[in-house]
Design a protein around this motif. Structure first.
Motif, short mmCIF file in Angstrom:
data_model
loop_
_atom_site.label_atom_id
_atom_site.label_comp_id
_atom_site.label_asym_id
_atom_site.label_seq_id
_atom_site.Cartn_x
_atom_site.Cartn_y
_atom_site.Cartn_z
N VAL A 98 16.58 6.77 -4.41
CA VAL A 98 16.80 8.12 -3.90
C VAL A 98 17.00 9.05 -5.09
N GLU A 99 16.50 10.26 -4.96
CA GLU A 99 16.64 11.24 -6.05
C GLU A 99 17.04 12.58 -5.47
N ALA A 100 18.16 13.10 -5.95
CA ALA A 100 18.66 14.40 -5.51
C ALA A 100 18.33 15.45 -6.56
N ALA B 116 17.47 15.77 -0.97
CA ALA B 116 17.21 14.53 -1.69
C ALA B 116 15.96 13.87 -1.11
N ASP B 117 15.24 13.13 -1.95
CA ASP B 117 14.06 12.37 -1.53
C ASP B 117 14.38 10.89 -1.65
N ALA B 118 13.88 10.10 -0.71
CA ALA B 118 14.07 8.65 -0.76
C ALA B 118 12.72 7.96 -0.67
N VAL B 119 12.64 6.77 -1.28
CA VAL B 119 11.46 5.92 -1.19
C VAL B 119 11.85 4.65 -0.45
N VAL C 163 -3.81 -6.90 9.30
CA VAL C 163 -3.17 -7.79 8.34
C VAL C 163 -3.58 -7.49 6.90
N ALA C 164 -4.12 -6.30 6.66
CA ALA C 164 -4.64 -5.98 5.34
C ALA C 164 -3.55 -5.76 4.30
N TYR C 165 -2.30 -5.63 4.72
CA TYR C 165 -1.22 -5.39 3.76
C TYR C 165 0.06 -6.00 4.30
N ASP C 166 1.05 -6.12 3.41
CA ASP C 166 2.34 -6.71 3.79
C ASP C 166 3.45 -5.66 3.84
N LEU C 167 3.42 -4.72 2.91
CA LEU C 167 4.46 -3.70 2.83
C LEU C 167 3.84 -2.32 2.70
N ALA C 168 4.42 -1.34 3.37
CA ALA C 168 4.06 0.06 3.17
C ALA C 168 5.13 0.69 2.29
N TYR C 169 4.68 1.51 1.36
CA TYR C 169 5.56 2.16 0.39
C TYR C 169 5.51 3.66 0.69
N VAL C 170 6.59 4.20 1.24
CA VAL C 170 6.56 5.58 1.73
C VAL C 170 7.71 6.38 1.15
N SER C 171 7.53 7.69 1.14
CA SER C 171 8.56 8.60 0.68
C SER C 171 8.95 9.52 1.83
N SER C 172 10.20 9.95 1.85
CA SER C 172 10.66 10.85 2.89
C SER C 172 9.96 12.20 2.84
N ARG C 173 9.29 12.51 1.73
CA ARG C 173 8.60 13.80 1.62
C ARG C 173 7.19 13.75 2.22
N GLN C 174 6.73 12.58 2.66
CA GLN C 174 5.40 12.46 3.24
C GLN C 174 5.45 12.66 4.75
N ILE D 156 0.85 -1.19 0.00
CA ILE D 156 0.00 0.00 0.00
C ILE D 156 0.89 1.24 0.00
N GLY D 157 0.39 2.30 -0.60
CA GLY D 157 1.13 3.57 -0.62
C GLY D 157 0.19 4.70 -0.99
N ALA D 158 0.56 5.90 -0.58
CA ALA D 158 -0.25 7.07 -0.91
C ALA D 158 0.12 7.63 -2.27
N ASN D 159 1.25 7.24 -2.80
CA ASN D 159 1.69 7.63 -4.14
C ASN D 159 2.63 6.56 -4.66
N LEU D 160 2.74 6.47 -5.96
CA LEU D 160 3.71 5.58 -6.58
C LEU D 160 4.78 6.44 -7.24
#
Length: 733
Positions: free
Chosen positions: A489-491, A632-635, A428-439, A394-398
């Motif tokens: 990561v993106e600078a 820089a931003d990281a996922v 238990v609705a998900y296995d992995l969270a997909y997050v960014s350092s900008r959130q 799950i994630g709030a953005n891809l």
């Protein structure tokens, strides 16, 4: 879908007997599922048929039959690229050996859609009509006698269609070939095509936005696509389905699966393409069975094995790459499986993917760096399809492609509030969270350690040791626990041409402050006022300036910010955002990508493409100047401790670490990243090594208010006051 139901019942029985990881063959002993030819084990799981280079010609269509024979239509060029010297259809066996070649008469051109059945090839092509004008026809080629017959009755049902009649915006009236796909079944030729009588805007969806995420609604416009059946023996044709149809495909069991749009589906519960469904067409009653909804973004064609669909997509959302080839079950939703190796594949049209005898075939264009290589590729489905439950992410953005590494992955895009609630509530609705350092929740996730610790997962610590120190630090809390695995990561930077910039008097390498950057961009705009050779997006600069500023300041109420904010507003209004999407690359007369000799600078991306990374004439500078650490931003991936599939999820994490370690320069995570030692590559590594990932501030704290200030919707005093209130709340959590 009675036939699919029977097959799924047999599949579940096999799964219960311990065959959960393989791809079972459909049953061969019922009247609904006749015997399928044996799948020979001596053939490779992954096979590429002989290719043709773009300078020599192109593949215009193909078909595969139940015996494994592949028929490929070629347009062969003269010495001059793009000038046809004739067309032919070549038949290949399963090992790529030539079985036969069928020459297409010179007066016929642009062979397209192909199908095979009952000892004949059926194909579409253009030829002169009775009035002398070009028309699109369907032809029948007898494989034994090679006699060719033009089928006027079905051809006349699908004449050229005017773009002015379609629900598309166009200033030029263009004629389109109306026939999209052919298939042969039991003495009938099934034709997918546009029928002008069916074109309507009654069901059009307008483009819209989801306010809390900014995601775009799917825009559906029906173009009049219908399915017709041509009775060959009786020379009669009828339309059998004409209700918001996208596509159709034959199953190996002599049935048809439709893909269509449901205007009555409740989109309030599902965003994007969730109105798209698959259903069996019952040919005896011309009715459809159960609608099975699958959220396939921008479908570009599909085939079916009767249990699921193989499809291509023009959208990367929740997939490894755009234009890939994937499988999605039509029974229990076990997620999307990537078929074959994780490579970019360009699927050209709706008939560019087919299924026969346990294999998926697809049309693939490969960019060799010099020209395109056209091929047909074959994949054994059983070697790649996994019908076990997918790993739920799950994630709030891809923010970028998710590495699948042979695993069945299903990604769910949530709103920010939905994502935060799912993470905070556990379960238990998900296995992995997909997050960014900008959130805004990323800082709390890292600080509070609410996920499964990854320290002892094989490969994690070894991978982090290879990363830049600032990436490794971002993944580790003060106690040394790893709750978040960085996957990219993106600078922020400015890509520029060294010599051209020097000629224009632009010295990005020694620009220390934001004011220096703004001055240089203005100078570049004055040097080349047409703006074709550069592009600059002020919004990207503004965002990174604020991140850098708030790294060292707890408030916007400072003389520095009161000076900086109006300067950014004035600069943004100048709209210095022109040029091509990729201004450092242009196309020559042959359509090949070549460097743009006049290129100056670009701040929209920090390029890693093969035709860029090895160049010594390019360089890169920090977007906000050299006077402080570059943002820089990281996922990251975070593992849910309550995951139902924890063991499989941790195995996947290990595979991701191994994959990222093997990829030189993968996401610029690894410090060495030395697959190129060009001047640009060295400078890019230096830029990343000097960057910083900040968790102490999120876009959501300031971005909306600052954008409103830039648009003159609020004053600077209001911006500073609101930012102070929100920052106090944010940092007090």
């Amino acid at each position: 879908m009675k036939r699919i139901t029977l097959l799924l019942a047999a599949l579940l029985l096999l799964t219960a007997c311990g065959e959960s990881t393989g791809r079972p063959e459909p049953p061969a002993s019922t009247t609904d599922a006749p015997v399928v030819p044996v799948d020979p084990e001596e053939y490779d799981d992954y096979f590429v048929y002989p290719a043709i280079m773009g300078s020599e010609g192109s593949i215009t269509g193909f078909a595969a039959d139940e015996n494994g024979t592949v028929y490929i239509a070629y347009s062969v060029y003269h010495d001059s690229p793009g000038v046809s010297a004739g067309e032919q259809i070549t038949a290949y066996d399963m090992n790529g050996g030539v079985l036969a070649r069928y020459e297409i008469p010179a007066e016929v051109f642009s062979v397209g859609q192909i199908c095979v059945g009952d000892g004949a090839l059926y194909y579409t092509a253009s030829a002169a009509g009775e009035d002398g004008k070009s028309q699109r026809y369907i032809f029948r080629l007898d494989l034994q006698t090679q006699a060719i017959t033009r089928l006027d009755t079905p051809s006349n049902l699908f004449p050229w269609v005017s773009s002015n009649a379609l629900p598309l915006t166009s200033d030029v009236n263009t004629l389109y070939a109306a026939i999209k796909k052919l298939a042969y079944l039991d003495g009938k030729l099934y034709i997918l095509g546009i029928q002008e009588d069916y074109i309507t805007n009654e069901y059009d969806d307008v483009l819209g936005f989801i306010e809390d995420t900014g995601d775009v609604f799917y825009s559906f416009q029906y173009d009049g696509t219908v399915l017709a059946a041509y009775d060959i023996a009786n020379d009669a044709v009828e339309i059998v389905f004409g209700r918001l149809l996208h596509d159709f495909a034959l199953t190996p069991y002599g049935t048809i699966i439709l893909q269509a749009n449901d205007p009555e589906y409740d989109r309030a519960e599902h965003y994007a393409n969730s109105r798209t469904y698959f259903a069996e067409l019952f040919l005896d009653t011309m009715s459809i069975g159960e609608k099975i909804y699958r959220d396939i973004p921008s479908p570009a064609g599909f085939a079916t094995d009767g249990l699921g669909v193989m499809f291509s997509s023009m959208n990367a959302l929740m997939l490894d790459s755009p234009n890939g080839v994937y499988y999605w079950s039509l029974g229990e939703d076990t997620g999307i499986t990537n078929l074959g190796e994780n490579k970019r594949r360009d699927i050209l049209s709706s008939d560019a993917i087919a299924y026969a005898n346990g294999y998926t075939f697809y049309h693939r264009n490969v960019n060799t760096g010099r020209e395109f290589e056209h091929t047909i590729t074959r994949i054994r489905n059983s070697a790649y399809i996994d019908l076990t439950p997918p790993i739920q992410i799950i994630g709030a953005n891809l923010y970028g492609g998710i590495p699948r590494q042979g695993h069945n992955i299903q990604f769910s895009a949530l709103s920010h509030d939905e994502f935060a609630l799912a993470v905070l509530s556990g379960g238990v609705a998900y296995d992995l969270a997909y997050v960014s350092s900008r959130q805004d929740f990323a800082y709390n996730l890292r600080k509070q350690g609410s996920f499964y610790p990854l320290n002892d997962v094989p490969g994690v610590m070894e991978f982090l040791e290879e990363c830049h120190p600032f990436v490794r630090e971002a993944a580790t809390d003060t106690d040394g626990n790893v709750w978040m695995l960085p996957i990219s990561v993106e600078a922020a930077g400015i890509l520029y041409h060294v010599e051209n910039s020097q000629k224009a008097g632009l010295d990005f390498a020694n620009a220390e402050t934001v004011d220096d950057i703004i001055s240089l961009v203005r100078k570049g705009a004055a040097y080349n006022p047409e703006g074709r050779d550069y592009v600059f997006n002020p919004a990207i600069l503004s965002r990174n300036v604020l991140i850098r500023y708030l790294r060292d300041n707890d408030t916007l109420e400072t003389p520095e910010f009161r000076r900086l904010a109006p300067a950014l507003k004035e600069f943004t209004r100048e709209r210095i955002q022109w040029g091509r999407d990729m201004p450092f690359i242009i196309l020559n007369e042959a359509g090949e990508s070549i460097p743009n000799d006049g290129f100056l600078f670009d701040n929209q991306s920090v390029q890693t493409s093969a035709h860029v990374i090895g160049r010594d004439d390019l360089s890169i500078a920090p977007l906000t100047g050299t006077g402080a650490a570059n943002p820089a931003d990281a996922v990251f991936f975070c593992v849910n401790s309550d995951s139902r599939h924890l063991e499989k999820t941790l195995e996947y994490i290990s595979h991701v670490c191994a994959y990222l370690s093997s990829q030189k320069d993968a996401g610029m995570l690894a410090a060495p990243a030395a697959y190129s030692d060009s001047a640009y590559a060295r400078r890019r590594r230096e830029l990343y090594a000097g960057s910083v990932i900040d968790f102490n501030l999120s876009d959501e704290v300031f971005a909306d208010d600052f954008d409103r200030y830039l648009r003159d919707e609020i004053s600077l005093d209001t911006l500073i006051r609101e930012a102070g209130r929100k920052l106090a709340m944010y940092r007090g959590e």
